[in-house]
Each structure stands twice: as C-alpha cells, then as structure tokens.
Design a protein around this motif. Structure first.
Motif, PDB file in Angstrom:
ATOM      1  N   GLY A 201     -28.843 -22.846  14.591  1.00  0.00           N
ATOM      2  CA  GLY A 201     -27.442 -22.449  14.686  1.00  0.00           C
ATOM      3  C   GLY A 201     -26.671 -23.331  15.652  1.00  0.00           C
ATOM      4  O   GLY A 201     -25.517 -23.689  15.407  1.00  0.00           O
ATOM      5  N   GLY A 202     -27.312 -23.677  16.752  1.00  0.00           N
ATOM      6  CA  GLY A 202     -26.683 -24.594  17.704  1.00  0.00           C
ATOM      7  C   GLY A 202     -26.493 -25.985  17.129  1.00  0.00           C
ATOM      8  O   GLY A 202     -25.463 -26.631  17.341  1.00  0.00           O
ATOM      9  N   ILE A 203     -27.476 -26.464  16.385  1.00  0.00           N
ATOM     10  CA  ILE A 203     -27.361 -27.783  15.746  1.00  0.00           C
ATOM     11  C   ILE A 203     -26.240 -27.776  14.717  1.00  0.00           C
ATOM     12  O   ILE A 203     -25.419 -28.690  14.663  1.00  0.00           O
ATOM     13  CB  ILE A 203     -28.698 -28.191  15.084  1.00  0.00           C
ATOM     14  N   ILE A 204     -26.185 -26.737  13.902  1.00  0.00           N
ATOM     15  CA  ILE A 204     -25.151 -26.657  12.868  1.00  0.00           C
ATOM     16  C   ILE A 204     -23.774 -26.518  13.499  1.00  0.00           C
ATOM     17  O   ILE A 204     -22.806 -27.095  13.031  1.00  0.00           O
ATOM     18  CB  ILE A 204     -25.451 -25.494  11.898  1.00  0.00           C
ATOM     19  N   GLY A 205     -23.662 -25.744  14.567  1.00  0.00           N
ATOM     20  CA  GLY A 205     -22.368 -25.568  15.220  1.00  0.00           C
ATOM     21  C   GLY A 205     -21.939 -26.753  16.058  1.00  0.00           C
ATOM     22  O   GLY A 205     -20.750 -26.935  16.340  1.00  0.00           O
ATOM     23  N   PHE A 206     -22.879 -27.593  16.487  1.00  0.00           N
ATOM     24  CA  PHE A 206     -22.566 -28.723  17.351  1.00  0.00           C
ATOM     25  C   PHE A 206     -21.802 -29.821  16.616  1.00  0.00           C
ATOM     26  O   PHE A 206     -20.853 -30.397  17.168  1.00  0.00           O
ATOM     27  CB  PHE A 206     -23.870 -29.279  17.946  1.00  0.00           C
ATOM     28  N   PHE A 207     -22.176 -30.124  15.410  1.00  0.00           N
ATOM     29  CA  PHE A 207     -21.578 -31.250  14.693  1.00  0.00           C
ATOM     30  C   PHE A 207     -20.101 -31.057  14.356  1.00  0.00           C
ATOM     31  O   PHE A 207     -19.330 -32.005  14.500  1.00  0.00           O
ATOM     32  CB  PHE A 207     -22.410 -31.597  13.458  1.00  0.00           C
ATOM     33  N   PRO A 208     -19.655 -29.869  13.924  1.00  0.00           N
ATOM     34  CA  PRO A 208     -18.208 -29.724  13.716  1.00  0.00           C
ATOM     35  C   PRO A 208     -17.395 -29.930  14.993  1.00  0.00           C
ATOM     36  O   PRO A 208     -16.323 -30.535  14.968  1.00  0.00           O
ATOM     37  CB  PRO A 208     -18.051 -28.299  13.190  1.00  0.00           C
ATOM     38  N   PHE A 209     -17.910 -29.456  16.125  1.00  0.00           N
ATOM     39  CA  PHE A 209     -17.200 -29.666  17.387  1.00  0.00           C
ATOM     40  C   PHE A 209     -17.228 -31.138  17.798  1.00  0.00           C
ATOM     41  O   PHE A 209     -16.271 -31.643  18.380  1.00  0.00           O
ATOM     42  CB  PHE A 209     -17.785 -28.797  18.493  1.00  0.00           C
ATOM     43  N   LEU A 210     -18.301 -31.826  17.493  1.00  0.00           N
ATOM     44  CA  LEU A 210     -18.378 -33.254  17.773  1.00  0.00           C
ATOM     45  C   LEU A 210     -17.354 -34.021  16.937  1.00  0.00           C
ATOM     46  O   LEU A 210     -16.636 -34.888  17.457  1.00  0.00           O
ATOM     47  CB  LEU A 210     -19.793 -33.767  17.484  1.00  0.00           C
ATOM     48  N   VAL A 211     -17.245 -33.694  15.660  1.00  0.00           N
ATOM     49  CA  VAL A 211     -16.263 -34.339  14.783  1.00  0.00           C
ATOM     50  C   VAL A 211     -14.841 -34.015  15.242  1.00  0.00           C
ATOM     51  O   VAL A 211     -13.980 -34.890  15.290  1.00  0.00           O
ATOM     52  CB  VAL A 211     -16.494 -33.915  13.313  1.00  0.00           C
ATOM     53  N   TYR A 212     -14.601 -32.764  15.618  1.00  0.00           N
ATOM     54  CA  TYR A 212     -13.275 -32.360  16.090  1.00  0.00           C
ATOM     55  C   TYR A 212     -12.916 -33.103  17.386  1.00  0.00           C
ATOM     56  O   TYR A 212     -11.791 -33.575  17.548  1.00  0.00           O
ATOM     57  CB  TYR A 212     -13.231 -30.854  16.307  1.00  0.00           C
ATOM     58  N   GLY A 213     -13.860 -33.223  18.298  1.00  0.00           N
ATOM     59  CA  GLY A 213     -13.614 -33.954  19.536  1.00  0.00           C
ATOM     60  C   GLY A 213     -13.339 -35.425  19.287  1.00  0.00           C
ATOM     61  O   GLY A 213     -12.471 -36.033  19.924  1.00  0.00           O
ATOM     62  N   PHE A 214     -14.068 -36.028  18.366  1.00  0.00           N
ATOM     63  CA  PHE A 214     -13.821 -37.430  18.019  1.00  0.00           C
ATOM     64  C   PHE A 214     -12.445 -37.589  17.389  1.00  0.00           C
ATOM     65  O   PHE A 214     -11.725 -38.555  17.679  1.00  0.00           O
ATOM     66  CB  PHE A 214     -14.917 -37.926  17.073  1.00  0.00           C
ATOM     67  N   ALA A 215     -12.042 -36.649  16.531  1.00  0.00           N
ATOM     68  CA  ALA A 215     -10.704 -36.707  15.930  1.00  0.00           C
ATOM     69  C   ALA A 215      -9.619 -36.525  16.993  1.00  0.00           C
ATOM     70  O   ALA A 215      -8.562 -37.166  16.929  1.00  0.00           O
ATOM     71  CB  ALA A 215     -10.568 -35.636  14.847  1.00  0.00           C
ATOM     72  N   GLU A 216      -9.865 -35.670  17.981  1.00  0.00           N
ATOM     73  CA  GLU A 216      -8.927 -35.523  19.096  1.00  0.00           C
ATOM     74  C   GLU A 216      -8.766 -36.848  19.837  1.00  0.00           C
ATOM     75  O   GLU A 216      -7.663 -37.232  20.211  1.00  0.00           O
ATOM     76  CB  GLU A 216      -9.415 -34.461  20.082  1.00  0.00           C
ATOM     77  N   TRP A 217      -9.869 -37.525  20.060  1.00  0.00           N
ATOM     78  CA  TRP A 217      -9.826 -38.805  20.757  1.00  0.00           C
ATOM     79  C   TRP A 217      -9.010 -39.824  19.953  1.00  0.00           C
ATOM     80  O   TRP A 217      -8.193 -40.547  20.513  1.00  0.00           O
ATOM     81  CB  TRP A 217     -11.249 -39.314  20.986  1.00  0.00           C
ATOM     82  N   ILE A 218      -9.242 -39.871  18.646  1.00  0.00           N
ATOM     83  CA  ILE A 218      -8.486 -40.798  17.803  1.00  0.00           C
ATOM     84  C   ILE A 218      -7.001 -40.452  17.820  1.00  0.00           C
ATOM     85  O   ILE A 218      -6.145 -41.337  17.942  1.00  0.00           O
ATOM     86  CB  ILE A 218      -9.027 -40.788  16.356  1.00  0.00           C
ATOM     87  N   ALA A 219      -6.682 -39.177  17.737  1.00  0.00           N
ATOM     88  CA  ALA A 219      -5.277 -38.762  17.710  1.00  0.00           C
ATOM     89  C   ALA A 219      -4.589 -39.038  19.039  1.00  0.00           C
ATOM     90  O   ALA A 219      -3.416 -39.432  19.065  1.00  0.00           O
ATOM     91  CB  ALA A 219      -5.170 -37.286  17.360  1.00  0.00           C
TER      92      ALA A 219
END
Length: 116
Positions: free
Chosen positions: A15-33
């Motif tokens: 569950g932690g692995i599955i939940g970690f990747f969406p937050f990682l993608v969201y954080g990377f998108a925040e950085w790009i934005a």
C-alpha cells in the motif's frame, strides 16, 4: 513513506509503494509547474486537485452515511471532527484547483511582443 520503512504487514508495504508513486509524480509536476513555468502542467495539476477534491467529498459523504446507518449509537464527537477535517481538505483542494485554473486562464498563451 512510513508504510514502506516500517513494514508491519505485506499489505501495508505494498500500500505504501502504491501510494508513493502518485505523490512522487505530483511532486515532480509541481516542480515543473513552479520552476519551469509550464502553464500546461499547471492546468493538469488544477484538474488533479479538483478531481482529488471530488474523491475526498465522496469519501466523506459515504463515511458519514455509513456511520449514521449503523445500528450502534453514533459517536458525535468523531463524526464532527471527521467532518471538519474532511471539509478542510476538500476546501483546500478545491481552492487550489480553482485558483490554478484562474491563473492559467488569466495569462495569454502568446503575449504581445514589444513594438506592436
């Protein structure tokens, strides 16, 4: 991160692995934005915030409905605290999504050049 580092059961680890990747993608998108000033990414984040607000609203409403429909007596203190926390999360996500949509609409895609 805690579910990944402190593995109490295999379910919590996955569950932690599955939940970690969406937050990682969201954080990377925040950085790009933020640092790259990409308006298209900003709009996608706005839609993600509004979608998460809708999912959170659905979760809060269904949980309140389940608590009220159970035959056991209702714990009103839990229900009040849960509702207030849920409404704060929903309001924050909806406000972030709405403001991002407004910011990306207010600027033109092709600003006029000097001398025109």
């Amino acid at each position: 991160m805690i579910s990944i580092a402190v593995m109490e059961s295999p379910g919590s680890f996955f569950g932690g692995i599955i939940g970690f990747f969406p937050f990682l993608v969201y954080g990377f998108a925040e950085w790009i934005a933020w640092y790259r000033r990409r308006k298209s990414t900003e709009r996608k984040l706005a839609y993600a915030n509004l979608g998460c607000a809708a999912f959170a609203a659905f979760g809060v409403v269904t949980t309140i409905g389940e608590v009220l429909m159970e035959p056991e007596p209702v714990d009103w203190q839990f229900l009040t605290v849960f509702s207030l926390i849920g409404l704060c999360i929903i309001a924050y996500l909806a406000a972030c999504g709405w403001m991002r949509l407004r910011w990306t609409r207010s600027t033109s895609v092709n600003p006029p050049t000097e001398g025109q």
